[in-house]
Design a protein around this motif. Structure first.
Motif: not given
Length: 146
Positions: A89, A92, A97, A109, A129, A134
């Motif tokens: 990731y 964040d 997501g 995430p 999302i 993301r």
């Protein structure tokens, strides 16, 4: 064998941000895949280090930065033909997501967090999302033929 491993602070903030910049500076080289726009990358020291750190004997088949925008999601699936995948990731600062494994485990995430898992054997998805964008660094490994 089914497995997943999640490690926090695997990649530092500066490196995460550098991958987002690489993506944004090469947006004209992205391609459309479902409701995302991935950017393919060549294997590098980071992909090689993941193989070493997680003892992955399989061959890297695909390595890319994946951008998901508001409304984007991925339904439950198995990655046929793959052996192992990883997701790092890169940010964040968005809502949604999450990566869901086997409809039970939600990986939230967190910038710098890595998820390594047997993507051909574990059902997985990405929740919608809801707000923001993301970015993840992702790679897929295939078993090498004996």
């Amino acid at each position: 064998m089914k497995f997943f491993n999640c490690v926090d602070n695997y990649m530092d903030d500066e490196v995460c941000e550098s991958y987002i910049k690489i993506y944004e500076n090469n947006i004209n080289q992205t391609y459309q895949y479902n409701n995302t726009n991935p950017l393919k990358l060549e294997p590098n020291k980071h992909s090689e280090q993941i193989q070493v750190n997680f003892n992955i004997a399989s061959k890297l088949d695909n390595f890319e930065i994946v951008k998901r925008e508001e409304g984007s999601f991925m339904d439950n699936h198995y990655d046929e033909g793959d052996d192992i995948a990883f997701i790092i990731y890169l940010n964040d600062n968005y809502i949604g997501g999450h990566t869901i494994i086997e409809n039970e485990t939600s990986i939230i995430p967190k910038k710098g967090r890595i998820l390594v898992f047997s993507n051909s054997k574990l059902l997985h998805k990405v929740t919608e999302i809801e707000q923001g964008t993301r970015y993840v660094l992702a790679g897929w490994f295939v078993k090498q033929q004996q």
